[in-house]
Design an enzyme around this catalytic site. Structure first.
Site, PDB file in Angstrom:
ATOM      1  N   LEU A   1      48.685 -29.942 -25.597  1.00  0.00           N
ATOM      2  CA  LEU A   1      49.915 -29.894 -24.813  1.00  0.00           C
ATOM      3  C   LEU A   1      50.870 -28.830 -25.318  1.00  0.00           C
ATOM      4  CD1 LEU A   1      50.013 -31.975 -22.493  1.00  0.00           C
ATOM      5  CD2 LEU A   1      48.726 -32.902 -24.400  1.00  0.00           C
ATOM      6  N   ASP A   2      50.904 -28.595 -26.625  1.00  0.00           N
ATOM      7  CA  ASP A   2      51.828 -27.629 -27.207  1.00  0.00           C
ATOM      8  C   ASP A   2      51.510 -26.221 -26.715  1.00  0.00           C
ATOM      9  OD1 ASP A   2      54.091 -27.325 -28.708  1.00  0.00           O
ATOM     10  OD2 ASP A   2      53.150 -27.670 -30.644  1.00  0.00           O
ATOM     11  N   ASP A   3      50.254 -25.797 -26.868  1.00  0.00           N
ATOM     12  CA  ASP A   3      49.869 -24.472 -26.380  1.00  0.00           C
ATOM     13  C   ASP A   3      50.090 -24.347 -24.885  1.00  0.00           C
ATOM     14  OD1 ASP A   3      48.269 -22.545 -28.378  1.00  0.00           O
ATOM     15  OD2 ASP A   3      47.995 -24.609 -29.014  1.00  0.00           O
TER      16      ASP A   3
END
Length: 645
Positions: free
Chosen positions: A384-386
C-alpha cells in the site's frame, strides 16, 4: 556563517542547493528512467550469504569472500567489540555470532584480536545459547547447535484450515515467505555440506540462559499455551503419518515454486530467497533444475560489490526510490527535472500489478489487483505504501492515462482494515496472539495497520479529492487521531521513527484539509519543534523502537530526518517559522560537494528492535524535496502545500 535570514537574497543559497541536488540526482537516474540506490542492513545478511555458499558446498569465491570479510571487520564496533543492528548500535548477540561464524568460515583465525574481542563479547552476553530463533536454526544447519532448541513448526501447518488459530494467512507476507521453505528444512534437519566442518563451539558458555522475546506485548497465557504446544509437537515429531507428512512437504514446495518470482526471488527478500534455495537442495533438486537455479541466481542479484568491500542487500528498492525521487524532481521543477520525473513514471507504469491476485486476496477476495511492489518484481506482494506514493506522483504529474491511478486507488480502498487504517501488505493482519509463538521471538510476525502507511493512503485519497466526511476517510482520520502519542507524535513503523511517523501524518492531515489549529496538528507541530537539535537539524536513534515505547531517542542530525521534519512542519503551515528556517539552514550548510547529502545513520525500519535499514537514497532525494518545497512556498502567495506529500 550567513543564515537564510541574514543574506541579501535569503533564497539564493536555497536556489543553488536545489539546482545542485537536482543535477546530482539526475546523474543517478538510470537510462530507462528509474532510480535505485543501495539498501544496506546489518552484518547478518552478508554473513548469512557466506554461510549459504558453504552450506551448499559451492566452490570458495576467494575474492568475493575477502571483500565481504573486509566489510564485516570494518563494521565491527570499536566500543562493544561485537556487531549491532545499525550504525553505532548496541551489541547484538545474534548478529555477532553470525558475523563471527562467517569470518571464521572465510578463514579468520579465532586467535586474531578482533575475533577474541568478539568472542569475549558473546560470552558476556550469555554465549551462543542466547541467540534468537533464526540464528539457532542457522547454527543447527551446520551442526553447530542443536535442533532441540529450535521451536517446532511442522510442515503440516500448511495443510491446516484457514479458521485454525495458527495459519499462514494470519501471518505477514514476509513471515509467510520465510517460514514455508523453513518448514521443510526444519522437518528434514539437513546438515551443511561444508567440507571444512567448521564449528563455533568456543562461542558457547554451557550456562542456562533466559531467552527474551522482542514481541511488544507478550501475554503470559498465550506464551505458556504455545510453549506447552511446542513440547507436544516435539514429542510428536517423527510420528506424523508418513503420507500426510509427505503431502505437507510437497505442498510447501509447490507453494514456494508458485511464488518463486523469477530472478527477483521468493518474496523478493533475502531470507526467503536463501531458504528456498536450501529447501530445493534438501529435496534433491539438482543445481541445474530451473526452479533451484533461478532461486540461486536471485540471491546473487542482491550483491553489492565495490573495489575493496562487498555485502549482500536484504532486498532492492527500485519502485520506492523511483517514486520518491520523482516527487523530489517534481518539487524542484523546471523542464528538465519534470521530464526526468515523467520518464520515471513511464518506467513505473508497466510495473503495476493488474493480473495477479496475491496472498492479500485471501482476506479481500473480489478486490481487483492494482498495486505496486517495492522491488522490481514481486507480483504476489504489492504494498500500500508504494502504491500510494506512485499514484500521488502520477496525479501530480497529470499523466494522461488515468487507469493506473484509478486501479491503484481501487486496490488501496479495498484493503482498508476494519479499524480504518492500512497495513503494508494485507488487510486486518492483526492476530496479536501469534507474536507469542516461540518461533516468533522477533516480534514481527504480523502486518497490522500503522500510522505511517495509513497516512500515505489518506494523503493519496485526499489529493484525489476524497471528501473528509466520506465514511472511509472519516474512519481513517479517526484511526490516525487514535494513534497519536500523548506528546503529539506518531509512531513510524517503516522509518525511524516518531519523526517519520509524524511527518507522514501531518502531510495526510494537511491534504485532508485539517487546519493548523486542529489539536492533533498543533500538538504534533509543538513536538517537532521541541525535539529540534541545537544545530537546527533533526535526528532520532533506532533505539526509539524500544519495547517500552517511551518515545523519541535523540541522535545527531541526519539529512533524511531533517527533511521529514521540515516537510511535516511545512505541511502544517510553518514555512515561515524559525524552526523551519533553521532546518533549511542546516540542510544547505551540510550539502556535500557532489550536490547531495551523506548519511551513515540508519533511518529505515525493517522490523522494530530486530532489523533496520540504511536507504542510501534517503539523503539524496528527501533533502532536495524539502529545500525545494521551502523555496516554492516562500515564493508563492500562499503557504499552503498543494499535494498530499
Amino acid at each position: 556563517m550567513a543564515t537564510l535570514s541574514t543574506m541579501t537574497d535569503p533564497l539564493a543559497a536555497v536556489d543553488a542547493a536545489v539546482d545542485r541536488a537536482a543535477s546530482a540526482l539526475s546523474g543517478a537516474q538510470r537510462a530507462d528512467g528509474h532510480w535505485v540506490f543501495e539498501l544496506e542492513a546489518d552484518c547478518t545478511i552478508p554473513a548469512e550469504y557466506v554461510l549459504l555458499r558453504h552450506y551448499l558446498g559451492e566452490p570458495v569465491a576467494e575474492e568475493l569472500e575477502a571483500k565481504i570479510g573486509r566489510y564485516l571487520r570494518r563494521t565491527q564496533s570499536a566500543e562493544h567489540h561485537g556487531w549491532g543492528l545499525f550504525h553505532k548500535g548496541a551489541f547484538d548477540v545474534s548478529a555477532t555470532v553470525k558475523a563471527y561464524y562467517a569470518l571464521k568460515m572465510i578463514g579468520d583465525d579465532p586467535a586474531a584480536p578482533h575475533m577474541v574481542r568478539a568472542r569475549e563479547a558473546v560470552h558476556k552476553a550469555g554465549g551462543a545459547e542466547a541467540v534468537n530463533v533464526f540464528t539457532r536454526i542457522q547454527l543447527a544447519l551446520f551442526d553447530a547447535g542443536p535442533w532441540s532448541v529450535v521451536p517446532t513448526m511442522p510442515p503440516e501447518l500448511i495443510l491446516l484450515p484457514r479458521w485454525f488459530p495458527i495459519h499462514l494467512s494470519k501471518m505477514s507476507y514476509w513471515a509467510r515467505t520465510v517460514v514455508v521453505p523453513l518448514l521443510v528444512l526444519c522437518a528434514k534437519k539437513p546438515v551443511a555440506r561444508n567440507a571444512k566442518g567448521i564449528k563455533v563451539d568456543e562461542l558457547y558458555t554451557r550456562r542456562p540462559i533466559d531467552r527474551k522475546t522482542q514481541a511488544a506485548d507478550p501475554k503470559w497465557v498465550w506464551t505458556k499455551s504455545f510453549n506447552a504446544l511446542d513440547k507436544v509437537l516435539k514429542v510428536a515429531e517423527g510420528r506424523w503419518p508418513r503420507t500426510l507428512h509427505q503431502r505437507a512437504i510437497d505442498t510447501c514446495a509447490a507453494w514456494v515454486t508458485e511464488r518463486l518470482n523469477g530472478e527477483d526471488g521468493l518474496g523478493a527478500i533475502y531470507p526467503a530467497m536463501a531458504n528456498s534455495v536450501m529447501m530445493y537442495d534438501v529435496l534433491g533438486y539438482p543445481e541445474d533444475h530451473p526452479a533451484r537455479a533461478i532461486a540461486r541466481q536471485s540471491v546473487e542479484n542482491l550483491l553489492v560489490i565495490h573495489d575493496d568491500e562487498a555485502y549482500c542487500q536484504p532486498c532492492v528498492s527500485p519502485v520506492w526510490d523511483t517514486a520518491l525521487a520523482a516527487h523530489a524532481m517534481l518539487e524542484a521543477g523546471g523542464a528538465d527535472n519534470v521530464a526526468r520525473a515523467e520518464a520515471a513514471l513511464d518506467w513505473l507504469k508497466p510495473r503495476q500489478v493488474l493480473d495477479v491476485e496475491g496472498d492479500w486476496a485471501e482476506e479481500r477476495p473480489g478486490v481487483r489487483p492494482g498495486g505496486w511492489a517495492f522491488q522490481y518484481n514481486n507480483a504476489h506482494y504489492p504494498d500500500l505504501d508504494d502504491t500510494a506514493v506512485v499514484v500521488m506522483a502520477m496525479d501530480r504529474a497529470q499523466v494522461a492515462d488515468r487507469m493506473p491511478i484509478d486501479r491503484g486507488v481501487e486496490w488501496t480502498v479495498g484493503l482498508q482494515s476494519r479499524n480504518g487504517g492500512w497495513g503494508a501488505f494485507d488487510a486486518d493482519n492483526d492476530y496479536d496472539y501469534l507474536n507469542n509463538l516461540p518461533f516468533a521471538d522477533h516480534g514481527a510476525l504480523l502486518d497490522p495497520p500503522t500510522a505511517d502507511v495509513s497516512a500515505r493512503c489518506v494523503s493519496m485519497l485526499a489529493q484525489l479529492g476524497e471528501r473528509l466526511d466520506s465514511p472511509r476517510m472519516a474512519a481513517a482520520i479517526a484511526y490516525l487521531r487514535k494513534e497519536q502519542e500523548p506528546e503529539g507524535s506518531w509512531f513510524g513503523r517503516w522509518g525511524v521513527n516518531y519523526i517519520y511517523g509524524t511527518w507522514s501524518v501531518l502531510c495526510a492531515l494537511n491534504a485532508a484539509g485539517l487546519p493548523a489549529d486542529d489539536p492533533a496538528v498543533a500538538r504534533a507541530v509543538g513536538w517537532l519543534k521541541a525535539i529540534q537539535n541545537p544545530d537546527g537539524g533533526w535526528g532520532e536513534d533506532c533505539d526509539s523502537y524500544a519495547l517500552d515505547r517511551k518515545g523519541h531517542v535523540p541522535a545527531p542530525s541526519t539529512a533524511s530526518q531533517t527533511a521529514w521534519a521540515l516537510l511535516g512542519l511545512m505541511a502544517a503551515g510553518e514555512a515561515d517559522s524559525e524552526a523551519v528556517e533553521r532546518g533549511v539552514d542546516w540542510l544547505v550548510a551540510n550539502q556535500e560537494a557532489d550536490g547531495l547529502w551523506g548519511q551513515e545513520y540508519y533511518t529505515g525500519g525493517g522490523f522494530p528492535r530486530v532489523f533496520y535499514l540504511r536507504y542510501h537514497g534517503y539523503p539524496k532525494y528527501f533533502p532536495l524535496w524539502a529545500v525545494a518545497r521551502y523555496r516554492n512556498l516562500k515564493r508563492s502567495n500562499t503557504r499552503q502545500v498543494a499535494f498530499g506529500m
